[in-house]
Write a protein that holds these residues in place. Structure first.
Motif, PDB file in Angstrom:
ATOM      1  N   LYS A 158       0.802  -1.181  -0.033  1.00 27.13           N
ATOM      2  CA  LYS A 158       0.173  -0.102   0.034  1.00 27.13           C
ATOM      3  C   LYS A 158       1.028   1.255   0.028  1.00 27.13           C
ATOM      4  CE  LYS A 158      -4.115   1.972  -0.083  1.00 27.13           C
ATOM      5  NZ  LYS A 158      -3.515   3.333  -0.483  1.00 27.13           N
TER       6      LYS A 158
ATOM      7  N   PHE B 111     -10.078   6.592  -9.304  1.00 27.25           N
ATOM      8  CA  PHE B 111      -9.477   6.888  -7.972  1.00 27.25           C
ATOM      9  C   PHE B 111      -8.103   6.075  -7.631  1.00 27.25           C
ATOM     10  CE2 PHE B 111     -11.974   2.902  -7.571  1.00 27.25           C
ATOM     11  CZ  PHE B 111     -11.139   1.875  -7.249  1.00 27.25           C
ATOM     12  N   ARG B 112      -7.598   5.232  -8.522  1.00 28.64           N
ATOM     13  CA  ARG B 112      -6.542   4.537  -8.421  1.00 28.64           C
ATOM     14  C   ARG B 112      -5.199   5.251  -9.329  1.00 28.64           C
ATOM     15  NH1 ARG B 112      -4.122   0.219  -9.804  1.00 28.64           N
ATOM     16  NH2 ARG B 112      -3.008   0.380  -7.879  1.00 28.64           N
TER      17      ARG B 112
ATOM     18  N   GLU C 128     -14.814   1.199  -6.092  1.00 24.81           N
ATOM     19  CA  GLU C 128     -14.327   2.478  -5.302  1.00 24.81           C
ATOM     20  C   GLU C 128     -13.311   1.980  -4.255  1.00 24.81           C
ATOM     21  OE1 GLU C 128     -18.026   2.986  -2.878  1.00 24.81           O
ATOM     22  OE2 GLU C 128     -17.832   1.027  -2.042  1.00 24.81           O
ATOM     23  N   LYS C 129     -12.758   2.851  -3.695  1.00 25.04           N
ATOM     24  CA  LYS C 129     -11.593   2.711  -2.652  1.00 25.04           C
ATOM     25  C   LYS C 129     -12.344   1.972  -1.471  1.00 25.04           C
ATOM     26  CE  LYS C 129      -8.711   6.876  -3.320  1.00 25.04           C
ATOM     27  NZ  LYS C 129      -8.041   7.945  -2.966  1.00 25.04           N
TER      28      LYS C 129
END
Length: 301
Positions: free
Chosen positions: A11, A158-159, A83-84
């Motif tokens: 991450k 979102f990435r 989504e995240k």
């Protein structure tokens, strides 16, 4: 002895550093661009024991790479595609497989990867199927691919920055945003078919001054926008690391160079973990070598 664990994800933490102005003087006079800059650092590791489906969070600090043999595990997890999420809370499959196991090879996540990873009409039809199951915004983007070339790619919006951190690059730009995976993938394939940009990344990335990269990307984005009827927003971005010169200049470590050894994680960039060995030597290795395998050991030695 410690416990053998599967590395599922590195991450990343992304921090905005502001903007830099880039100027270039060419045949048509002086031009300037503003480039948004972000710094990437390893935040934490998403780990899983081979006998339990629940993932957990591990520190991105000291790691011990397991000795051979390594087993590879199915890539499927229950995280949302649209989504995240908090990846350390995911449930991962525990079946040994090279990519997806028999149960999950037709899962939504497997179909998504096939859609973006295969240049075939069947893959495009799968993109339509995915659109019928849920929606999110997708980005068709350009990065510099080295040697004066531009690469085109697709990712979920979102990435976007995290995806850039996984690719060696000097700068990038969003070419088009759409809520249709089919539209995004079709545009990517058409840009490649017309030789306006490549889908293939550079094997030997090099550091290139922004004064050369900015006009290259801007020129490609403007040309593609004219031909495809798009409205490019002119935004340029880059993701950097204090240790990216290691990835650009040092030889990449192979799997047998790291097996059974202890390292301190000192950085991340371009899809590579940057590691410092016990002797103080710094090297780097693609995280793809390690993930989805029981490649690490945690706990007491």
């Amino acid at each position: 002895m410690g416990n053998r664990v599967i590395l599922r994800l590195v991450k990343k933490k992304l921090t905005p550093l502001g903007e830099v102005e880039v100027e270039y003087t060419g045949l048509f006079g002086r031009e300037s661009w503003r480039v948004e800059v972000y710094r990437v650092e390893p935040d934490y590791l998403v780990l899983q024991t081979p006998d339990k489906p629940n993932a957990f969070k591990g520190e991105a600090s000291i790691v011990r790479v397991a000795p051979p043999p390594w087993r590879r595990f199915c890539r499927w997890h229950d995280g949302p595609l649209w989504e995240k999420d908090e990846p350390w809370k995911r449930i991962y499959c525990v079946v040994e497989a090279e990519s997806y196991c028999r149960q999950h090879k037709r899962s939504l996540r497997a179909l998504y990867e096939f859609c973006l990873g295969t240049n075939s009409p069947n893959a495009l039809e799968l993109c339509k199927k995915i659109d019928s199951m849920g929606r999110t915004n997708y980005v068709v983007y350009l990065t510099d691919a080295g040697a004066g070339r531009v690469k085109v790619g697709v990712t979920r919006e979102f990435r976007f920055l995290e995806r850039l951190s996984e690719q060696a690059h000097n700068a990038a730009t969003m070419l088009h945003v759409t809520d249709s995976l089919y539209e995004a993938r079709r545009l990517e394939l058409e840009v490649s078919r017309r030789n306006l940009a490549s889908q293939v990344k550079s094997r030997k990335p090099k550091s290139v001054p922004l004064s050369k990269v900015a006009p290259l990307l801007a020129g490609a984005a403007e040309r593609i926008s004219r031909e495809m009827g798009l409205d490019w927003n002119g935004r340029l971005v880059r993701v950097v690391s204090d240790k990216q010169s290691i990835v650009l200049n040092a030889r990449e470590a192979k799997r047998d160079h790291v097996e059974g050894r202890k390292f301190r994680i000192v950085g991340y960039w371009g899809g590579h973990l940057i590691l410092e060995g016990e002797e103080g030597r710094i090297t780097h290795i693609s995280d793809r070598v390690l993930i989805h395998s029981d490649s690490l050991i945690v706990g007491e030695e």
